[in-house]
Design a protein around this motif. Structure first.
Motif, PDB file in Angstrom:
ATOM      1  N   TYR A  70       0.825  -1.201   0.000  1.00 32.73           N
ATOM      2  CA  TYR A  70       0.000   0.000   0.000  1.00 32.73           C
ATOM      3  C   TYR A  70       0.866   1.262   0.000  1.00 32.73           C
ATOM      4  O   TYR A  70       0.609   2.205  -0.746  1.00 32.73           O
ATOM      5  CB  TYR A  70      -0.938  -0.006   1.211  1.00 32.73           C
ATOM      6  N   ALA A  73       2.354   1.936  -3.433  1.00 35.60           N
ATOM      7  CA  ALA A  73       1.341   2.453  -4.357  1.00 35.60           C
ATOM      8  C   ALA A  73       0.947   3.877  -3.974  1.00 35.60           C
ATOM      9  O   ALA A  73       0.766   4.737  -4.839  1.00 35.60           O
ATOM     10  CB  ALA A  73       0.123   1.536  -4.373  1.00 35.60           C
ATOM     11  N   ARG A  74       0.843   4.130  -2.683  1.00 34.12           N
ATOM     12  CA  ARG A  74       0.501   5.472  -2.189  1.00 34.12           C
ATOM     13  C   ARG A  74       1.578   6.475  -2.564  1.00 34.12           C
ATOM     14  O   ARG A  74       1.281   7.596  -2.992  1.00 34.12           O
ATOM     15  CB  ARG A  74       0.303   5.429  -0.676  1.00 34.12           C
ATOM     16  N   LEU A  95      -7.575   3.571  -2.892  1.00 32.68           N
ATOM     17  CA  LEU A  95      -6.576   2.520  -2.733  1.00 32.68           C
ATOM     18  C   LEU A  95      -6.687   1.875  -1.362  1.00 32.68           C
ATOM     19  O   LEU A  95      -6.601   0.657  -1.222  1.00 32.68           O
ATOM     20  CB  LEU A  95      -5.170   3.116  -2.918  1.00 32.68           C
ATOM     21  N   ARG A  96      -6.906   2.672  -0.345  1.00 36.94           N
ATOM     22  CA  ARG A  96      -6.931   2.219   1.049  1.00 36.94           C
ATOM     23  C   ARG A  96      -8.156   1.355   1.359  1.00 36.94           C
ATOM     24  O   ARG A  96      -8.050   0.343   2.048  1.00 36.94           O
ATOM     25  CB  ARG A  96      -6.919   3.446   1.963  1.00 36.94           C
TER      26      ARG A  96
END
Length: 123
Positions: A70, A73-74, A95-96
């Protein structure tokens, strides 16, 4: 002499000392391979608790892997200069949401702040 001193403590303090000793012994197993860790834990707390601890270890490892994926990607979203601040926030929220349940969101947000602080300190 040490055992005599311990025996003179109140039952609550004796239990507290035992719990602290047990926790220390369990923490010392963290650097062991899985099989050795299980065997030592089994000798300390029994088979059922050892199995529960192994399941917890697996769950923690999966969570850590999810957090690492994550965060990568973040970071890509944050570094994407073609997105506005609002679009970045929306993309991060999207995304989260599928990765973490509602109980984990506050934890993830705290980890984000720590990650962002560390990232700002790194040249």
């Amino acid at each position: 002499m040490w055992q005599q001193e311990l025996a003179q403590l109140s039952p609550e303090l004796q239990q507290s000392y035992y719990n602290a000793s047990l926790l220390t012994a369990l923490n010392e197993t963290n650097s062991m391979d899985a099989q050795s860790q299980f065997l030592v834990r089994e000798s300390l707390v029994g088979t059922e608790v050892s199995q529960r601890l192994a399941a917890l270890d697996e769950k923690r490892a999966q969570f850590e892997q999810s957090v690492q994926s994550y965060m990568l990607a973040r970071a890509a979203i944050i570094d994407n200069e073609s997105l506005s601040e609002y679009d970045r926030e929306q993309a991060i929220a999207e995304l989260r949401e599928p990765l973490f349940d509602s109980r984990q969101i506050r934890r993830i947000e705290a980890l984000e702040r720590i990650y962002d602080q560390n990232r700002a300190l790194t040249p």
